[in-house]
Structure formats: structure tokens, C-alpha cells
Design a protein around this motif. Sequence first.
Motif, PDB file in Angstrom:
ATOM      1  N   SER A 228       0.826  -1.207   0.000  1.00  0.00           N
ATOM      2  CA  SER A 228       0.000   0.000   0.000  1.00  0.00           C
ATOM      3  C   SER A 228       0.858   1.254   0.000  1.00  0.00           C
ATOM      4  CB  SER A 228      -0.942  -0.008   1.207  1.00  0.00           C
ATOM      5  OG  SER A 228      -0.214  -0.052   2.424  1.00  0.00           O
ATOM      6  N   ALA A 229       1.946   1.267   0.772  1.00  0.00           N
ATOM      7  CA  ALA A 229       2.819   2.436   0.809  1.00  0.00           C
ATOM      8  C   ALA A 229       3.533   2.645  -0.521  1.00  0.00           C
ATOM      9  CB  ALA A 229       3.839   2.297   1.935  1.00  0.00           C
ATOM     10  N   ALA A 230       3.992   1.556  -1.142  1.00  0.00           N
ATOM     11  CA  ALA A 230       4.698   1.670  -2.419  1.00  0.00           C
ATOM     12  C   ALA A 230       3.770   2.203  -3.513  1.00  0.00           C
ATOM     13  CB  ALA A 230       5.274   0.319  -2.827  1.00  0.00           C
ATOM     14  N   LEU A 231       2.577   1.643  -3.612  1.00  0.00           N
ATOM     15  CA  LEU A 231       1.639   2.071  -4.653  1.00  0.00           C
ATOM     16  C   LEU A 231       1.156   3.504  -4.407  1.00  0.00           C
ATOM     17  CD1 LEU A 231      -0.424  -1.233  -4.975  1.00  0.00           C
ATOM     18  CD2 LEU A 231       1.235  -0.327  -6.621  1.00  0.00           C
ATOM     19  N   ALA A 232       0.877   3.853  -3.148  1.00  0.00           N
ATOM     20  CA  ALA A 232       0.421   5.207  -2.845  1.00  0.00           C
ATOM     21  C   ALA A 232       1.527   6.227  -3.130  1.00  0.00           C
ATOM     22  CB  ALA A 232      -0.019   5.298  -1.390  1.00  0.00           C
ATOM     23  N   SER A 233       2.751   5.915  -2.781  1.00  0.00           N
ATOM     24  CA  SER A 233       3.868   6.830  -3.034  1.00  0.00           C
ATOM     25  C   SER A 233       4.100   7.029  -4.521  1.00  0.00           C
ATOM     26  CB  SER A 233       5.144   6.300  -2.369  1.00  0.00           C
ATOM     27  OG  SER A 233       4.985   6.187  -0.984  1.00  0.00           O
ATOM     28  N   GLU A 234       4.024   5.925  -5.265  1.00  0.00           N
ATOM     29  CA  GLU A 234       4.200   6.018  -6.717  1.00  0.00           C
ATOM     30  C   GLU A 234       3.098   6.882  -7.336  1.00  0.00           C
ATOM     31  OE1 GLU A 234       5.410   2.835  -9.989  1.00  0.00           O
ATOM     32  OE2 GLU A 234       6.690   4.165  -8.844  1.00  0.00           O
ATOM     33  N   ALA A 235       1.847   6.667  -6.921  1.00  0.00           N
ATOM     34  CA  ALA A 235       0.739   7.448  -7.466  1.00  0.00           C
ATOM     35  C   ALA A 235       0.884   8.925  -7.124  1.00  0.00           C
ATOM     36  CB  ALA A 235      -0.588   6.905  -6.931  1.00  0.00           C
ATOM     37  N   LEU A 236       1.274   9.222  -5.896  1.00  0.00           N
ATOM     38  CA  LEU A 236       1.425  10.622  -5.480  1.00  0.00           C
ATOM     39  C   LEU A 236       2.519  11.321  -6.268  1.00  0.00           C
ATOM     40  CD1 LEU A 236       0.736  12.958  -3.585  1.00  0.00           C
ATOM     41  CD2 LEU A 236       2.356  11.974  -1.919  1.00  0.00           C
ATOM     42  N   LEU A 237       3.672  10.681  -6.404  1.00  0.00           N
ATOM     43  CA  LEU A 237       4.780  11.297  -7.149  1.00  0.00           C
ATOM     44  C   LEU A 237       4.415  11.497  -8.611  1.00  0.00           C
ATOM     45  CD1 LEU A 237       7.715  12.124  -6.235  1.00  0.00           C
ATOM     46  CD2 LEU A 237       6.351  10.876  -4.569  1.00  0.00           C
ATOM     47  N   LEU A 238       3.736  10.544  -9.203  1.00  0.00           N
ATOM     48  CA  LEU A 238       3.326  10.685 -10.601  1.00  0.00           C
ATOM     49  C   LEU A 238       2.311  11.814 -10.765  1.00  0.00           C
ATOM     50  CD1 LEU A 238       2.976   6.913 -11.505  1.00  0.00           C
ATOM     51  CD2 LEU A 238       4.707   8.486 -12.394  1.00  0.00           C
ATOM     52  N   LYS A 239       1.400  11.929  -9.805  1.00  0.00           N
ATOM     53  CA  LYS A 239       0.402  12.995  -9.870  1.00  0.00           C
ATOM     54  C   LYS A 239       1.061  14.363  -9.753  1.00  0.00           C
ATOM     55  CE  LYS A 239      -3.951  14.542  -7.800  1.00  0.00           C
ATOM     56  NZ  LYS A 239      -4.648  14.571  -9.097  1.00  0.00           N
TER      57      LYS A 239
ATOM     58  N   GLN B 132       3.962  15.124 -10.692  1.00  0.00           N
ATOM     59  CA  GLN B 132       4.705  15.378 -11.926  1.00  0.00           C
ATOM     60  C   GLN B 132       3.799  15.442 -13.154  1.00  0.00           C
ATOM     61  OE1 GLN B 132       8.532  12.906 -12.081  1.00  0.00           O
ATOM     62  NE2 GLN B 132       7.488  11.980 -10.330  1.00  0.00           N
ATOM     63  N   HIS B 133       2.484  15.324 -12.935  1.00  0.00           N
ATOM     64  CA  HIS B 133       1.497  15.378 -14.025  1.00  0.00           C
ATOM     65  C   HIS B 133       1.778  14.296 -15.075  1.00  0.00           C
ATOM     66  CE1 HIS B 133       0.107  19.153 -12.321  1.00  0.00           C
ATOM     67  NE2 HIS B 133       1.357  19.596 -12.358  1.00  0.00           N
ATOM     68  N   ARG B 134       2.123  13.112 -14.574  1.00  0.00           N
ATOM     69  CA  ARG B 134       2.369  11.980 -15.446  1.00  0.00           C
ATOM     70  C   ARG B 134       1.258  10.946 -15.267  1.00  0.00           C
ATOM     71  NH1 ARG B 134       8.136  10.096 -13.681  1.00  0.00           N
ATOM     72  NH2 ARG B 134       7.672   8.416 -15.164  1.00  0.00           N
ATOM     73  N   PRO B 135       0.998  10.113 -16.275  1.00  0.00           N
ATOM     74  CA  PRO B 135      -0.058   9.096 -16.161  1.00  0.00           C
ATOM     75  C   PRO B 135       0.193   8.163 -14.978  1.00  0.00           C
ATOM     76  CG  PRO B 135       0.713   9.286 -18.424  1.00  0.00           C
ATOM     77  CD  PRO B 135       1.660  10.084 -17.596  1.00  0.00           C
TER      78      PRO B 135
ATOM     79  N   ARG C  89      -2.067   5.327 -13.954  1.00  0.00           N
ATOM     80  CA  ARG C  89      -2.487   3.938 -14.107  1.00  0.00           C
ATOM     81  C   ARG C  89      -1.449   3.057 -14.803  1.00  0.00           C
ATOM     82  NH1 ARG C  89      -8.537   2.590 -15.849  1.00  0.00           N
ATOM     83  NH2 ARG C  89      -8.762   3.518 -13.765  1.00  0.00           N
ATOM     84  N   PRO C  90      -0.856   3.486 -15.923  1.00  0.00           N
ATOM     85  CA  PRO C  90       0.138   2.600 -16.571  1.00  0.00           C
ATOM     86  C   PRO C  90       1.306   2.264 -15.659  1.00  0.00           C
ATOM     87  CG  PRO C  90      -0.535   4.358 -18.063  1.00  0.00           C
ATOM     88  CD  PRO C  90      -1.086   4.706 -16.726  1.00  0.00           C
ATOM     89  N   ALA C  91       1.765   3.259 -14.879  1.00  0.00           N
ATOM     90  CA  ALA C  91       2.905   3.003 -13.996  1.00  0.00           C
ATOM     91  C   ALA C  91       2.538   2.048 -12.872  1.00  0.00           C
ATOM     92  CB  ALA C  91       3.418   4.322 -13.420  1.00  0.00           C
ATOM     93  N   LEU C  92       1.328   2.169 -12.336  1.00  0.00           N
ATOM     94  CA  LEU C  92       0.914   1.270 -11.266  1.00  0.00           C
ATOM     95  C   LEU C  92       0.666  -0.140 -11.791  1.00  0.00           C
ATOM     96  CD1 LEU C  92      -1.508   3.470  -9.131  1.00  0.00           C
ATOM     97  CD2 LEU C  92       0.936   3.073  -8.814  1.00  0.00           C
ATOM     98  N   ASN C  93       0.235  -0.227 -13.042  1.00  0.00           N
ATOM     99  CA  ASN C  93      -0.078  -1.537 -13.620  1.00  0.00           C
ATOM    100  C   ASN C  93       1.150  -2.315 -14.069  1.00  0.00           C
ATOM    101  OD1 ASN C  93      -2.800  -1.182 -13.222  1.00  0.00           O
ATOM    102  ND2 ASN C  93      -3.216  -0.462 -15.302  1.00  0.00           N
ATOM    103  N   ASP C  94       2.323  -1.662 -14.164  1.00  0.00           N
ATOM    104  CA  ASP C  94       3.482  -2.398 -14.679  1.00  0.00           C
ATOM    105  C   ASP C  94       4.055  -3.391 -13.663  1.00  0.00           C
ATOM    106  OD1 ASP C  94       5.138  -0.975 -12.899  1.00  0.00           O
ATOM    107  OD2 ASP C  94       5.733   0.491 -14.404  1.00  0.00           O
ATOM    108  N   GLY C  95       3.668  -3.272 -12.410  1.00  0.00           N
ATOM    109  CA  GLY C  95       4.081  -4.251 -11.399  1.00  0.00           C
ATOM    110  C   GLY C  95       5.402  -3.966 -10.726  1.00  0.00           C
ATOM    111  N   SER C  96       6.144  -2.944 -11.153  1.00  0.00           N
ATOM    112  CA  SER C  96       7.472  -2.706 -10.584  1.00  0.00           C
ATOM    113  C   SER C  96       7.391  -2.260  -9.126  1.00  0.00           C
ATOM    114  CB  SER C  96       8.222  -1.667 -11.416  1.00  0.00           C
ATOM    115  OG  SER C  96       7.520  -0.443 -11.463  1.00  0.00           O
ATOM    116  N   ALA C  97       6.415  -1.415  -8.792  1.00  0.00           N
ATOM    117  CA  ALA C  97       6.270  -0.982  -7.400  1.00  0.00           C
ATOM    118  C   ALA C  97       5.895  -2.160  -6.508  1.00  0.00           C
ATOM    119  CB  ALA C  97       5.214   0.120  -7.302  1.00  0.00           C
TER     120      ALA C  97
END
Length: 328
Positions: free
Chosen positions: A45-56, A58-61, A63-71
Amino acid sequence: MAATDNSERLRSTMGLVLLACAPGLLTLLWLHGWGLLLNLLLCASAALASEALLLKLQHRPIRPALNDGSALVTAVLLTAALPAYTPWWLPMIAASSAIVLGKQLYGGVGKNLFNPAMVGYVLVLLSFPQHMTQWPVTQVLGLADTLQQVFGLGPGNQPDAWAQATVLDGLRNNRSLTMDELFASHPGFGHFGGRGSEAVNLAFVLGGLLLLQRKVISWHAPVGLLASLLLISLVCWNGSGSDSNGSPLLHLLSGSTMLAAFFIVTEPVSGPKSPKAKLLFGIGAGVLIYLIRTWGSYPDGAAFAVLLMNLCVPTLERWAERGQAQAQ
């Protein structure tokens, strides 16, 4: 179209890595029960939330980043490396730091200079050393006791009731017992290495063999790490007296050896690209793991070894290119 193909390839690769982690995680779950499961949920939960926040930000997409599975892979590797039953905030800090400091500040997936999971692990190890040395014994706490311990819901159990020194810590701090006496008296020692960690390491070997079979990773870095750790521990093995540094089997089957060999040093972005450089990377990591375990301030040392070798990647690549040019 190329970007879509790369995204699909990354998602498929991360899926195979998660599948390969399953034997090790299931073994840890069998040993530590609810503590391991809560660590996984908190890290993820922390990894996915942090990734989503940083992407938001930076005004970057997103969903694709969260769906790639790396986080999620980063969260799983941290779960395997962190002690169970730590306070809830520790795995969340580790996972958030791994994503923010180890990945997104470098530009996201494919651009990190250091292994993200090891960045998060080292940060909490240096910041909260007392919590990071409270490793549970093999018996499993019940759900109620686990919730009390992790979330502070009630008095909980004192760490002395469920924690113990690891086999590597017991070996490093031993001053008077022979190896036979240590294996007989210390609850952390199993047949050849750490009690419980023997099974965990063998389970991660199974996952690593799957990655090798599916060509997700190459053999160079894992073989380099395991061969160098085996060789240096054999050369420095000074018997079974009280001053022993431990047998090669003890070092191979204790701590995070196989997790490091098949899942950490094989990280493709922060590691080398050429086969010879990968081999040198693994060799260096194996030697550093042994040196830190034996004479350093930390009983395992895999995370420090990998981060130090990440710094050496450009030099290793130049050596590999030079050797290839001379051979031609």
C-alpha cells in the motif's frame, strides 16, 4: 506501438518475478504468519500510494505506472527482507523511501541508479536499528497478538518474548562457544545455517531457477555472488572453534543470501548490462557480503553490498568493454 510492447513486456517480466517470489514468501508466511502478511500489505500500500502521489505531482499518467508491477515487486522484496512484527510505520517508511528516493527521483522505472528496495531497506536499518534487529523466532504469533504488536493496539508482547538474535548475529558476537555448542544451544541455528532461513533460502532458489529457466535473468550475477561467497567463506573458514567465521554452508543458507543472489543483484536497471560486468558485479557483491558479515557492524550486509556495487557499475562496464576489445 513500441511503447505498448515495452509496457507489456515489463508487466510480463514483473509478473514472473512476483511468481518466482511466491515460494520464498509462502515459506516466510509459514514461519511468521500474520506478521509477514501485514508487512506485505503495508509495504504494497505504501509503495503504490507513493508512486501514485509522485506521478500525480509530476502530471504523469498514473495507471500505466501502477499496472506495470514494478512498485509491487519492490514491496515484495522489502517484505522478504524486513523483520516481521515491526511497528506498522517501519515497512511503510521503507517502501515509500524505496519508491521516492530509489526510483521516482531518478525519473521513474528504468532510470534508477540504485536498487530501490535496498535503498528503502538501508534507510530504515540506519534510522531504526533497534527495530531492525528484532527478528521473530519461528513460532507464529496469533492474529490478536500480531495486531497488538504491529499497530500498538494494547500492551502487546515485549520483543524479548518473541524475538531472538539471528544466526549471523549470534555468530558475529560469539566469543566463547564452539560451533557445535552454538548449534546445540542457540535457538537461531538449524542444521547447517539459520533455523527457518535454511528453508527460506532454498525456497528462493526455486524461484530463482524459474527466472533462469524463463530467461528473465541470466546466470552471471547469481553465480558470481554464490561462487565468490562460497570461495571466500571456504578460504576464511577456521574450523569449529569459538573464533570460527562460519562454514560455507552456513553463509549460503543464512540471512538473505539467495534472495540477494536471484532477486537483488539481478535487478536490470541499477545493475550492469553486459554478461562479464554482471559476473564481476555478483563476485563483488558476494565478497562484500562476507566481509560485512564477518568484520562489519551489521550481521548480514547484502543491502550495503548491492548499493556499493551499484556505484561500481560504470567501471565494471568499462572493464568488460576493454576485455572484449582486447579479446578481439
